[in-house]
Design an enzyme around this catalytic site. Structure first.
Site, PDB file in Angstrom:
ATOM      1  N   HIS A  78      26.205  44.160 -90.596  1.00  0.00           N
ATOM      2  CA  HIS A  78      25.157  43.255 -90.125  1.00  0.00           C
ATOM      3  C   HIS A  78      23.768  43.881 -90.355  1.00  0.00           C
ATOM      4  O   HIS A  78      22.891  43.279 -90.986  1.00  0.00           O
ATOM      5  CB  HIS A  78      25.368  42.951 -88.641  1.00  0.00           C
ATOM      6  CG  HIS A  78      24.342  42.038 -88.054  1.00  0.00           C
ATOM      7  ND1 HIS A  78      24.523  40.688 -87.933  1.00  0.00           N
ATOM      8  CD2 HIS A  78      23.096  42.291 -87.558  1.00  0.00           C
ATOM      9  CE1 HIS A  78      23.448  40.134 -87.393  1.00  0.00           C
ATOM     10  NE2 HIS A  78      22.562  41.090 -87.150  1.00  0.00           N
ATOM     11  N   GLU A  79      23.604  45.106 -89.861  1.00  0.00           N
ATOM     12  CA  GLU A  79      22.290  45.758 -90.001  1.00  0.00           C
ATOM     13  C   GLU A  79      21.986  46.071 -91.467  1.00  0.00           C
ATOM     14  O   GLU A  79      20.833  46.008 -91.899  1.00  0.00           O
ATOM     15  CB  GLU A  79      22.224  47.021 -89.150  1.00  0.00           C
ATOM     16  CG  GLU A  79      22.471  46.810 -87.651  1.00  0.00           C
ATOM     17  CD  GLU A  79      21.615  45.716 -87.015  1.00  0.00           C
ATOM     18  OE1 GLU A  79      20.520  45.434 -87.525  1.00  0.00           O
ATOM     19  OE2 GLU A  79      22.063  45.133 -86.001  1.00  0.00           O
ATOM     20  N   HIS A 101      20.442  43.061 -92.987  1.00  0.00           N
ATOM     21  CA  HIS A 101      18.991  43.057 -92.722  1.00  0.00           C
ATOM     22  C   HIS A 101      18.298  44.054 -93.646  1.00  0.00           C
ATOM     23  O   HIS A 101      17.239  43.783 -94.217  1.00  0.00           O
ATOM     24  CB  HIS A 101      18.716  43.457 -91.266  1.00  0.00           C
ATOM     25  CG  HIS A 101      18.974  42.387 -90.252  1.00  0.00           C
ATOM     26  ND1 HIS A 101      18.378  41.150 -90.308  1.00  0.00           N
ATOM     27  CD2 HIS A 101      19.745  42.376 -89.124  1.00  0.00           C
ATOM     28  CE1 HIS A 101      18.775  40.416 -89.261  1.00  0.00           C
ATOM     29  NE2 HIS A 101      19.610  41.133 -88.536  1.00  0.00           N
ATOM     30  N   GLU A 108      18.072  36.714 -90.391  1.00  0.00           N
ATOM     31  CA  GLU A 108      19.412  36.700 -89.807  1.00  0.00           C
ATOM     32  C   GLU A 108      20.437  36.137 -90.802  1.00  0.00           C
ATOM     33  O   GLU A 108      21.609  36.510 -90.759  1.00  0.00           O
ATOM     34  CB  GLU A 108      19.393  35.884 -88.514  1.00  0.00           C
ATOM     35  CG  GLU A 108      20.666  35.954 -87.702  1.00  0.00           C
ATOM     36  CD  GLU A 108      20.867  37.274 -86.951  1.00  0.00           C
ATOM     37  OE1 GLU A 108      19.985  38.156 -87.025  1.00  0.00           O
ATOM     38  OE2 GLU A 108      21.921  37.422 -86.302  1.00  0.00           O
TER      39      GLU A 108
END
Lengths: 470, 470
Positions: free
Chosen positions: A234-235, A238, A264
């Protein structure tokens, strides 16, 4: 922060906020921006100079609608709000937080009234900070389309006769092995470790300290593998967006992320649509087996893949799965609008929260800690922020659907560990444009369509039919 | 920091340094300070306003002797220096660091030449930054008095027939138990956890974020108990000083530490003179046994106390014991003066370093990593900083000797866990004066004597005669 440190921190933060506000509203800046806005440099709003002028001018005008006193008061209220929230959470007692939250909403109402353009609601004016040009009414429409599908699918999953084996994910895996696996996964999807780092923290996040210094942080739980691995993906998603922004425009609109929803979408795309897909695991399974050893040795790839796609209604947003996550967001979206418009009082919030969890997720929080006090956002003054999470999920699915049309057989590429065609497409369609296009424009340019709930619904229905053998 | 992040960081840091320098040298500031310096407010240089004016005026005049370009260049050189130092350390190759270090010393020479007052050497001018009004010639005199005693005592220790059992300290102790023990120790000596925190880090330090927000950081090694416990007592000693400064003068001279030597005296006093004393352990032993359990269950208090006072010549300064530590400092003090005065070239530094370790500590570093590249200081432009460590040790002993005369039977107090009489004395003698007196003045006021090596020599001789049964 030690308990006695709070007042000075509030002084510092509000002084800084006030100073920044004064600088940002310097009349000379306004005069310069007027001149630029009337010049030929601004002719093409999608050109680098045009977008720069238009975005800075917009930010200038918004800032000028607020007084420095109001900015300082808001800033102080959020420092105090976060401190009170921590105490209230610790004591599981909402009343310790209530006055601070009421003050935050009072100030936000005043800010929103001052910021709102004629065609904006107060909520729109706050949303604008995180999702420029978005309208709550349009978001509500898309969320309304989405919601019944989620509720129905969630019910089908609950009724499924052959659920995956969730307990696989609770098997003990050494943190060091998880770290290795997570680092490898981030590397594999394209995160550049020459221009970034992966470290450990309590609450995962991604932050950018410079054009070539992107930090992603995750946390490993010995008995909960998804936290570290999917937290990292997820990070890293980003981070890929941040690393894909143009360095020569760092800090200016053409080198900045378009909106929180778009940001997101990148994290969710890599975490869920790639990282929880079967083709990804066809590629990544042998390495995972070798790094995790005994933890997964007796499992088939298929069993493992099903387990990482478990879905179950739960109380905590950040631990929610792909299907139920958006229900958590819709609850917050509805409640914060009601609070802002004085249709709901802060006194009644804990019950309203619990009632919605009961009606939407069939599960009632046993305490405020697992209920209304679980998120830091409102205590930090982030009102209008929550919907960007679900926007991210919607945009991710819509982008991936378009990429499947345009890039070729993504599944086949992932199966052999080729993620760069997808990343290159995202770089070209999204990353390199920065703020030269709005979120809506980017979505339309990349997918040929306005934002819709259909791709996400389609993705969830297809995947969960397989995972739960519906 | 990721490798590609360095250039931007250097840009940022030098921009900030230049901006701060421009602000600090604003001619209006100089005019105001002139007026104040001529006013009756400045009559008593030890009063709060008098000390404030005199210190700010001194800082202003020093800043005005430098150009913004020079400040920016120095700042950039140290960011690059630290990056090169890391690479050179990793590769164990001094040549990767050499050009950056040469540049740092070149700039420091220029800065020192500009800063030096008529009665100051260039080295004095740099020292002045960390130890206002100190003179290298005077420090050298005290160090020269100290050195033969250390060499002799160190030799006696090496020859001792009944050394303590060092291996006790390598016994495994769970980090969580060490954390509990360290927190208890910090609390016991008076560190205020309402106004501070204890956390974990890679390189221990103490930092102050506000008048009631002092952070101490330590690291726990599972098989080396002293790292965490005495690291904590050391940082807590710094923290007690910070917490004892007057909050209403926070950020101004009366609320700031007098000098780095005075600061280090507080950390060393609590770490070594209290924390490694027998009376402290008479008090703290039962709790330690209960927290560490099996690790120390078979040991007598006396055995344990001897083990934590082990001394042995070693290569790494930060791991050195009370006796040999100051020999590490004297080497650095001599070498950095020679480098600054061009009596030693950066090319010859690694050999000069190794030669001095061989002659002073009878041990030659096998690599530059354990030799000249072990400390970050020079790479960060901290020239003239090292002697403050030994000044701290000297001042600590001299203060404690005076406290024993003035406060009563400290040993008896410590034996029953009473540390507040000593802390109160330090608060009254040192902490609450901030910068209203210079380090020399504080020492003289508190002890009635100028700085001397005698108390430290006396302390070490007495303690080590017991520990090593000399």
């Amino acid at each position: 922060m030690p308990i006695e440190g709070g007042n000075f921190r509030a002084d510092q933060v509000s002084l800084l906020a006030g100073t920044i506000h004064q600088r940002c509203t310097d009349p000379r800046l306004g005069e310069w921006l007027e001149v630029l806005a009337d010049s030929s440099l601004a002719d093409d709003p999608h050109s680098d100079p045009g977008a720069t002028i238009s975005r800075l001018h917009r930010d200038y005008k918004r800032a000028c609608r607020l007084t420095t006193e109001l900015v300082e008061a808001m800033s102080r209220a959020t420092v105090i709000g976060q401190q009170r929230w921590e105490v209230a959470r610790h004591d599981q007692n909402f009343s310790h937080f209530k006055p601070a939250l009421a003050e935050i909403f009072r100030l936000k109402r005043e800010i929103a009234s001052r910021l709102a353009e004629p065609d904006q609601s107060r909520y729109d004016a706050l949303l604008d900070e995180y999702e420029p040009n978005a309208k709550a009414s349009e978001i509500r429409q898309v969320f309304n389309d989405l919601r019944p599908h989620l509720v129905q699918l969630s019910q089908q999953i609950l009724d499924a006769r052959h659920p995956p084996n969730e307990r696989i994910l609770q098997r003990k895996a050494a943190k060091e092995s998880q770290r290795k696996l997570s680092e490898l996964a981030a590397q594999r999807i394209g995160f550049d470790f020459q221009r970034g780092r992966l470290d450990q923290t309590t609450h995962p996040f991604c932050t950018t300290l410079g054009p070539s210094d992107c930090r992603i942080l995750t946390r490993y739980q010995e008995k909960w593998l998804p936290a570290g691995l999917f937290g990292t993906l997820h990070e890293a998603g980003h981070g890929l967006y941040e690393q894909g922004l143009r360095q020569d425009w760092y800090g200016l609109p053409p080198g900045s992320y378009a909106s929180l929803g778009i940001h997101e979408s990148q994290s969710r795309l890599w975490e869920n649509l790639v990282g929880r897909s079967y083709p990804f695991w066809q590629h990544f399974w042998p390495e995972t087996r070798s790094i995790l050893g005994k933890t997964v040795q007796d499992l088939s790839l298929y069993e493992f893949w099903r387990s990482i796609n478990t879905s179950r209604p739960s109380l905590i947003r950040v631990e929610a799965d792909e299907v139920t996550y958006n229900l958590h967001i819709i609850i917050r979206f509805d409640l914060e609008q009601a609070l802002l418009e004085n249709e709901l009082s802060v006194d009644d919030l804990p019950d309203a929260w619990a009632d919605r969890y009961e009606s939407d997720l069939q599960i009632r929080p046993p305490s405020v800690r697992e209920g209304v006090l679980q998120d830091v956002h409102w205590s930090a003054g982030l009102i209008g922020y929550f919907p960007t999470y679900t926007l991210g999920n919607l945009i991710a699915s819509q982008l991936l659907t378009a990429a499947r049309d345009q890039v070729g057989d993504l599944d086949a590429q992932w199966r052999v560990g080729e993620f760069s065609p997808l990343l290159d497409w995202l770089r070209a369609q999204i990353h390199r444009h920065g703020q030269c296009y709005s979120a809506d424009e980017l979505i339309h340019k990349a997918t040929g369509k306005p934002l819709s709930s259909a791709p996400l619904v389609q993705h969830l229905r297809t995947k969960y039919a397989e995972v739960y053998r519906l």
